[in-house]
Design a protein around this motif. Structure first.
Motif, PDB file in Angstrom:
ATOM      1  N   GLU A 140      14.195 -12.233  -6.020  1.00  0.00           N
ATOM      2  CA  GLU A 140      15.536 -12.247  -5.436  1.00  0.00           C
ATOM      3  C   GLU A 140      16.287 -11.039  -5.966  1.00  0.00           C
ATOM      4  O   GLU A 140      16.689 -10.996  -7.128  1.00  0.00           O
ATOM      5  N   LYS A 175      10.781 -22.525  -0.509  1.00  0.00           N
ATOM      6  CA  LYS A 175      10.718 -23.553  -1.550  1.00  0.00           C
ATOM      7  C   LYS A 175      10.342 -24.906  -0.963  1.00  0.00           C
ATOM      8  O   LYS A 175       9.651 -25.707  -1.608  1.00  0.00           O
ATOM      9  N   LEU A 218      14.927 -17.165   2.034  1.00  0.00           N
ATOM     10  CA  LEU A 218      14.952 -16.890   0.601  1.00  0.00           C
ATOM     11  C   LEU A 218      15.531 -18.059  -0.184  1.00  0.00           C
ATOM     12  O   LEU A 218      15.115 -18.338  -1.309  1.00  0.00           O
ATOM     13  N   LEU A 235       8.758 -15.429  -5.531  1.00  0.00           N
ATOM     14  CA  LEU A 235       9.788 -14.690  -4.805  1.00  0.00           C
ATOM     15  C   LEU A 235      10.577 -13.821  -5.776  1.00  0.00           C
ATOM     16  O   LEU A 235      10.878 -14.250  -6.893  1.00  0.00           O
ATOM     17  N   ALA A 253      10.921 -18.347  -8.547  1.00  0.00           N
ATOM     18  CA  ALA A 253      11.764 -17.220  -8.149  1.00  0.00           C
ATOM     19  C   ALA A 253      12.157 -16.413  -9.373  1.00  0.00           C
ATOM     20  O   ALA A 253      12.540 -16.976 -10.409  1.00  0.00           O
ATOM     21  N   TYR A 254      12.062 -15.094  -9.274  1.00  0.00           N
ATOM     22  CA  TYR A 254      12.425 -14.183 -10.351  1.00  0.00           C
ATOM     23  C   TYR A 254      13.549 -13.269  -9.863  1.00  0.00           C
ATOM     24  O   TYR A 254      13.527 -12.802  -8.716  1.00  0.00           O
TER      25      TYR A 254
END
Length: 712
Positions: free
Chosen positions: A36, A297, A292, A34, A305-306
């Motif tokens: 973010e 998750k 999100l 993901l 997540a990045y």
């Protein structure tokens, strides 16, 4: 698996130098990833880089799926791939679809036939009416709270409620357990009438759960999600994709999540999705930051997540002010001072004048008017602004929002004026005349009269009959004997002189009708009823401030409608509400009415209001004009939270740093014009092949002399 270890990017894009954050996403090795992001953080470009990297690592483009939530976002993603250097013939092989299009394609395979949509309002209305009749037959007398109206407004409100139910997957019978309509409606968050009509409507649409008889917008997404929920084996219909990406995850709802989750599990594809949880503003349609924050998750525990924190839309001054507002760590990569101008007003007319002044200044500064947008919290705020724009001869477009003269509550008041002056012919558009008759019927409470649907079109064709119809057939009673509020208004209108002050007449009509109460009856949603009431007051204020009599004001607004609806290709500004411009950007954004009670709206969830404001201020590239009351205590709390003056020195320093480093971005690859038959020669000379662009290149520092004939 094609990403076995993290390594240097294989794909080097045209014209941009990806940030470290983008490169992390481009080359990530985890199966589910993901991004973010913040507003303007090149989310779509980063997804394009992810796709291009996959192709560079030998993934067949035909086994890549890119998903978006709107046709506009889908087309932008396709364009971004070409912008970064992926040849159009390669882009054409990638499946780039909206989730709705994926659903339609999948249902066509499951059902063995083309999926067709019924989009015409007239045909949808007939289906809703049939469902209302079914509910009336079954439940009238059993439940006292049923409100089974058939007006266009009521039908539209029901379809909106139905969309919310489907987006949240709240219509499935097993969602609630016990078959108790009252409890089910309460749990689903809709009135009992809407719940019962929805059940009847869906039963007819799905032919008793067997097969869809008809579908309209979003039904394919809902129907596929419903099928996957009931029969997980249906996921076998998905092609064996190796890579799936999805843009704008902040617009995801339960139905689309069920599809994407099933798609990932069924195909085993590497998945990358990007979104901005602060842009969740369509929560009434099921959108939620939960997808999100934790839903992905929960479904995929190994997810990584990045962050995507650097915006490329506006400079540090606005970026840092937004960071204060949203308490995030956004930074800017734009070497430009995005101006933040603050103007103040005393009253509605002055606010509108400030909007016009800001637009004129933008034009005087030699910018295009089409790159300027006026963004409001709610549509009632446009009345004074539209009038000021017309008065200043500034053309405008309302791409999604209706201009105020086409809204039901104003159409009703226009109908009142037409009756008072016996001059319905002055409205030149047949469609507008039809809408005015509909609004008169709805607000007077006679929309359910037998045969009214035909009468509505007859009156639009023969406008001279309007007064006689409402005078003699008010709800089936003669006017003289009717005690309804609208009958009282009719008697008043037929006696009022044509030169009476327009503002006084409309104010009297609103009082006799108690339009605030009528709005609550017609518009079940409390927020919508409040907006309508304020819109009516804005129109009455306009009439009063004009100082014109009925006849002169009637001529003025009909002329204004002609001006407002004239189509123009250039030299116009955009006028819309913030909720309708997410995903768009402009050179100059003007946000009026920034006062407590307007923005934020105290009747709405605080988090949604702050997200809406964030979306509005983050649409701009070069200039942001914020217009608030002259009295500091009345100004929107968001202006103080942005700390515009306090962050300016730090933003000045950040801007200088960006300007100092922007010039060091050297060329990393030089592409050659070598043809297929030249391949062995250029390889022996030391050139390398880019499998995504299908071109040979040399790296920076290589001697260019041997390659002179292949250089542009």
């Amino acid at each position: 698996m094609y990403f076995e270890t993290a390594m240097t990017a294989y794909f080097i894009p045209n014209r941009i130098r990806p940030t470290g954050e983008q490169l992390d996403l481009q080359t990530a090795t985890q199966p589910v990833v993901l991004g973010e992001a913040n507003a303007g953080a090149a989310k779509t470009t980063t997804l394009a880089l992810r796709i291009a990297e996959s192709i560079a690592r030998k993934v067949d483009p035909a086994r890549i799926l890119a998903l978006a939530f709107t046709p506009e976002a889908r087309d932008v993603l396709r364009q971004r791939l070409q912008d970064i250097g992926v040849p159009w013939e390669t882009v054409a092989q990638v499946d780039i679809l909206t989730i709705e299009e994926l659903a339609m394609r999948s249902l066509a395979q499951l059902e063995g036939g083309e999926v067709k949509l019924t989009l015409q309002p007239r045909r949808l209305k007939a289906h809703v009416w049939s469902a209302i009749d079914t509910v009336a037959e079954r439940y009238v007398g059993r439940y006292d709270t049923l409100d089974l109206r058939k007006s266009d407004i009521a039908v539209s409100a029901f379809l909106d409620a139905l969309l919310r139910l489907k987006a949240g997957m709240k219509l499935a019978s097993d969602y609630y357990g016990e078959d108790d309509p009252v409890e089910a409606a309460e749990l689903a968050g809709v009135p009992l009438t809407d719940w019962l009509v929805a059940q009847a409507y869906e039963s007819a649409r799905l032919d008793g759960e067997e097969r869809a008889v008809f579908r309209t917008a979003f039904d394919p997404t809902y129907d596929l999600a419903r099928s996957l929920q009931r029969s997980p084996d249906c996921a076998g219909v998905f092609p064996r994709y190796r890579v799936v990406v999805c843009d704008e995850l902040h617009d995801m709802n339960e139905a689309s999540f069920l599809i994407v989750e099933a798609l990932i599990r069924a195909t085993g594809a590497f998945f990358t999705g990007v979104g901005d949880k602060h842009q969740v503003i369509h929560d009434q349609l099921g959108a939620s930051h939960a997808f999100l924050d934790f839903r992905f998750k929960q479904a995929f525990p190994a997810l990584r997540a990045y962050p995507l924190t650097t915006t490329y839309r506006h400079g540090p001054h606005l970026t840092m002010a937004i960071a204060q507002l949203m308490d995030n760590n956004a930074s800017s990569g734009v070497a430009e001072h995005t101006e933040i101008r603050q103007l103040h007003y005393d009253g509605a007319a002055d606010c509108a004048r400030q909007v016009v002044a800001a637009i004129k200044q933008w034009k005087d500064d030699k910018y295009r008017l089409e790159d300027c947008a006026v963004l409001m919290r709610d549509r009632h705020q446009s009345v004074a602004i539209e009038n000021a724009l017309i008065g200043a001869n500034i053309a405008y477009r309302t791409p999604v929002m209706k201009g105020y003269m086409q809204r039901e509550e104003i159409l009703f008041l226009r109908g009142v004026l037409a009756i008072a002056l016996a001059d319905f012919q002055a409205v030149k558009s047949y469609e507008v005349r039809t809408a005015i008759v509909e609004a008169l019927a709805v607000f007077s409470g006679m929309e359910a009269a037998d045969g009214f649907e035909k009468v509505k079109y007859d009156l639009a064709k023969e406008p001279q009959l309007l007064v006689g119809f409402f005078q003699g057939h008010l709800g089936g009673d003669a006017l003289a004997g009717s005690g309804t509020a609208f009958a009282d208004v009719m008697r008043y209108l037929l006696a009022v002189p044509a030169d009476s002050p327009a503002g006084d007449v409309l104010r009297e009509v609103a009082a006799r009708m108690d339009l605030a109460a009528v709005a609550k009856r017609v518009y079940v949603n409390p927020h919508e009823a409040s907006v309508v009431t304020r819109s009516v007051q804005g129109f009455i204020d306009t009439a009063g401030e004009s100082g014109l009599g009925l006849a002169a004001f009637w001529q003025k607004i009909n002329a204004a409608e002609v001006f407002a609806t004239r189509k123009r290709d250039k030299n116009f500004v955009f006028l819309d509400i913030v909720a309708d411009v997410k995903g768009k950007e402009f050179g100059h954004v003007i946000m009026p009415w920034l006062e407590q009670g307007e923005f934020p709206d105290p009747a709405m969830p605080p988090k949604t209001e702050r997200n809406l404001f964030y979306v509005g201020v983050s649409r701009t590239r070069q200039r942001l004009t914020l217009i608030s009351p002259a009295q500091p205590e009345r100004r929107s709390v968001y202006l103080r939270q942005m700390q515009i003056a306090a962050v300016a020195p730090k933003a000045d320093h950040a801007l200088r740093q960006i300007e100092d480093t922007a010039v060091v971005d050297g060329v990393q690859r030089t592409y050659l014009t070598a043809r297929y038959e030249d391949r062995e020669e250029v390889r022996q000379l030391g050139a390398q092949y880019d499998p995504v662009r299908k071109k040979w290149f040399i790296q920076s520092g290589q001697d260019t002399a041997p390659f002179r004939r292949w250089l542009n």
